[in-house]
Motif scaffolding. Sequence first.
Motif, PDB file in Angstrom:
ATOM      1  N   ASP A  26      54.521-109.360 -17.872  1.00 35.00           N
ATOM      2  CA  ASP A  26      53.761-108.152 -18.194  1.00 35.00           C
ATOM      3  C   ASP A  26      52.309-108.384 -17.805  1.00 35.00           C
ATOM      4  O   ASP A  26      51.839-109.523 -17.790  1.00 35.00           O
ATOM      5  N   LYS A  31      50.468-103.565 -11.156  1.00 32.99           N
ATOM      6  CA  LYS A  31      51.867-103.202 -11.435  1.00 32.99           C
ATOM      7  C   LYS A  31      52.377-102.210 -10.380  1.00 32.99           C
ATOM      8  O   LYS A  31      53.521-102.314  -9.915  1.00 32.99           O
ATOM      9  N   HIS A  85      56.985-106.116 -15.542  1.00 32.65           N
ATOM     10  CA  HIS A  85      57.686-105.157 -16.381  1.00 32.65           C
ATOM     11  C   HIS A  85      56.741-104.085 -16.930  1.00 32.65           C
ATOM     12  O   HIS A  85      56.769-102.952 -16.503  1.00 32.65           O
ATOM     13  N   ARG A  86      55.868-104.462 -17.835  1.00 34.62           N
ATOM     14  CA  ARG A  86      54.999-103.445 -18.435  1.00 34.62           C
ATOM     15  C   ARG A  86      53.530-103.735 -18.166  1.00 34.62           C
ATOM     16  O   ARG A  86      53.143-104.884 -17.935  1.00 34.62           O
ATOM     17  N   ASP A 136      56.363 -93.385 -14.673  1.00 39.54           N
ATOM     18  CA  ASP A 136      56.974 -94.668 -15.038  1.00 39.54           C
ATOM     19  C   ASP A 136      56.709 -94.946 -16.519  1.00 39.54           C
ATOM     20  O   ASP A 136      55.550 -95.017 -16.945  1.00 39.54           O
ATOM     21  N   ASP A 193      56.693 -97.513 -18.200  1.00 43.01           N
ATOM     22  CA  ASP A 193      56.224 -98.856 -18.548  1.00 43.01           C
ATOM     23  C   ASP A 193      54.706 -99.035 -18.457  1.00 43.01           C
ATOM     24  O   ASP A 193      54.202-100.151 -18.512  1.00 43.01           O
ATOM     25  N   ARG A 228      52.362 -92.410 -24.185  1.00 40.25           N
ATOM     26  CA  ARG A 228      52.139 -93.841 -23.999  1.00 40.25           C
ATOM     27  C   ARG A 228      50.667 -94.223 -24.072  1.00 40.25           C
ATOM     28  O   ARG A 228      50.255 -95.239 -23.533  1.00 40.25           O
ATOM     29  N   GLY A 241      57.817-102.824 -25.729  1.00 37.11           N
ATOM     30  CA  GLY A 241      58.610-101.622 -25.534  1.00 37.11           C
ATOM     31  C   GLY A 241      59.047-100.991 -26.846  1.00 37.11           C
ATOM     32  O   GLY A 241      60.002-100.225 -26.901  1.00 37.11           O
TER      33      GLY A 241
END
Lengths: 451, 288
Positions: A192, A207, A219-220, A387, A389, A416, A444
């Motif tokens: 991440d 990312k 990933h995030r 997205d 993430d 988010r 998550g």
Amino acid sequence: MHPCPRAFRLLLILSSVVGAAAASAAAFATAGPAGALPQTAGPATGLADSAALRATVFGTPPEDMAPLPARVPLTEIDLKLPWANPVPAVFWFDKKLRVWLSAQQTPAPLAIVIAGTGGDGNTTKLATLRAALYGAGYHVLTLPSPTFPGFIVSASRTGVAGDLRQDGADLYSAMQTIVAHLPRRVQITDIDVLGYSLGGAEAAVVKAIDAREGKLHIHRAVMINPPVSLFTSIGRLDRLFALSIGTGDAGIERLYRQLYAELANLYRASDRVELDEDFLLGAAAVVLKTDAEFSSAIALSFRLDLVNMFFAGDLYAGTGVVVDPQHPPHVGDPLEKIEMTLRAMPFSEYFARVFAPYYLAHRANSTAKSLIAENRLDIIGDALHGDPDYYAQTNSDDLILDKPELNWLEHTLGDRIVVYDHGGHLGNLGDRSQIADMLAMLGGRWHRPAP
Amino acid sequence: MLAAVLAGCATQSVDISSLPAATPAADNAAAAESRTELAAAVASEGSETAGENGATPPPRLTPADAPSMYTYDPWERLNRFTYRFNARFDAAVFLPAANGYRRLPSPLRSGVHNFFGNLSELSTMINDTLQWRLARGVRSFGRFLVNSTIGIGGLIDVAKHIRLPSAPTGFSDTLGTWGVHPGPYVVLPLFGPSTLRDTIGLAGDIGTRYGINLFDLYRGPFWKTGTLDVADAVDERANTAFRYYATGSPFEYDDIRFLYVRKRLLEDTGLHRHAQPKRPAPGAEAGQ
């Protein structure tokens, strides 16, 4: 025998008092005895309110900090990156990129954290995030900002920092090399990225690049107090400087003389022998009183970070603002005049005289307007929107954002993003809810609380 | 030693070095505690000094009394060379040694630190007397007596807990009291930033230590005095949170020079606490 006088540490604190990075330092202004810090009503600058300015300077008070682990192992990694430009003589100490790793004993996800403007890979803010992340079971890798001179020299392909895409690409390459060279015992289950301030925007861009190139499988991403438009945010800090300090050298000299006299008077009135740490910490809380003084501290801190980036950019791009491209300075040459000149120059000068000339020459079909447009988070707007993430944390009184920019972030990220009421710019980094939400986002597990 | 310095400059592509672990929980607790103490200190500062000095507060400095932003540094090239040498020596020798030392248990380290602090109390007392600050000299002597006995030869700073805090001073401050200007900026090998007056002061302090020869520690075979000096140096380094070129900046020399000289000049304003501040001559560089 005194190898490095103790004075050093104190001086750094003094400089951080001047530079407003005294986060943990005089943090008691908010909860200290009534009257320790006279409250002045109303913003002096029209840019941010008093509480936001104070939070930005003092940071999270120690008692509001999230629980931190007792012990965090620390490894320093210095890497020579093959794509770096030849190192100019005056940067002899920046040959290698220096990053810090805190590794778990068992397989774990890796969190890569990027510092804000001008920050090295071990700032106080990074140390706080590192501790919280390590405590939550992550391997933690902390990286300097691409605007930090050590990064510009050792890891930048251009030497001209401040371009979101270019800096993101350099960061992404550096991350791949670092991950490939981690000690073998470090077993990574997931990666991440996160970052604060400019580093937050860069984490998101990294990312996005990875989504295309797929070399790290990030990933995030969590952005903490990110800018939306780099140059608008910086323009705001330039304006803060002009309003609170004034333009040019005269403003800085006036601020210096005022601060010197105030410190001297405090010192003479006290019964102290040495201008020690405690004295300086106390002084920070007494010397900074008005909104204008808090603004000066924030603006000056940013300006001092800019000086190094400006100098390196001018040197690498050969734009000749302060460095004669034919006769670059040697080791041992006096540099004070150059530093003083650069201190008086706002970011707009860097953009007009180094950044734009360099990128206009190196990027086909670009204009000054397009360079500014490319340095907005819009360039990854679709990814941020689509997205699930990408995450963000910010404050409604963050001085680097205006209302439309904050709206854009909220609209783009939807559920988010979390927006705290107070904290200014990074003034709540490390507090309980910031850390808890950040960990939930990375894991998550985050759900926006119902309004 | 030369080999060690050169080894520090060798360029491999990746260096991995393990550092002493960070202790965030304890650091945060310490920050919370010092914050409380500071709040109390700031609150009491005003009333305390007013009582002590009676009706005559020290004359106030105005911004015009501040020294120039430029520093008097006629030996800049040599100084920059020495600064660079210090940076390399520090990375190759001092810092690794200090990092090793920082892995020792904390009570052991504070014992060493207090021990060396206690040894300097007599020289502090002498200088306090030369500066005509007799109360301070007595306090220093009291600290020495208490810590050398109850504090087991200086290993524990007992005096601090009975309201006798340490207030170190040296020969440079004495020279300052007598009106000697700081003079040009100097970077000393191994010791770091200094001024001409601070350099003379340092020599004076070393001489005083040798002259007093407390507990017969400072004379005798080289292994004895050498070990003592190395231990003192490593302890001092481990307690100094400075790292050369952590700023990554080519202006670090200039910044450190600026801060060091301003700090010493500010301390000088305290030496002449009740005198009218001397206004610097226009155009003069700080320290001149």
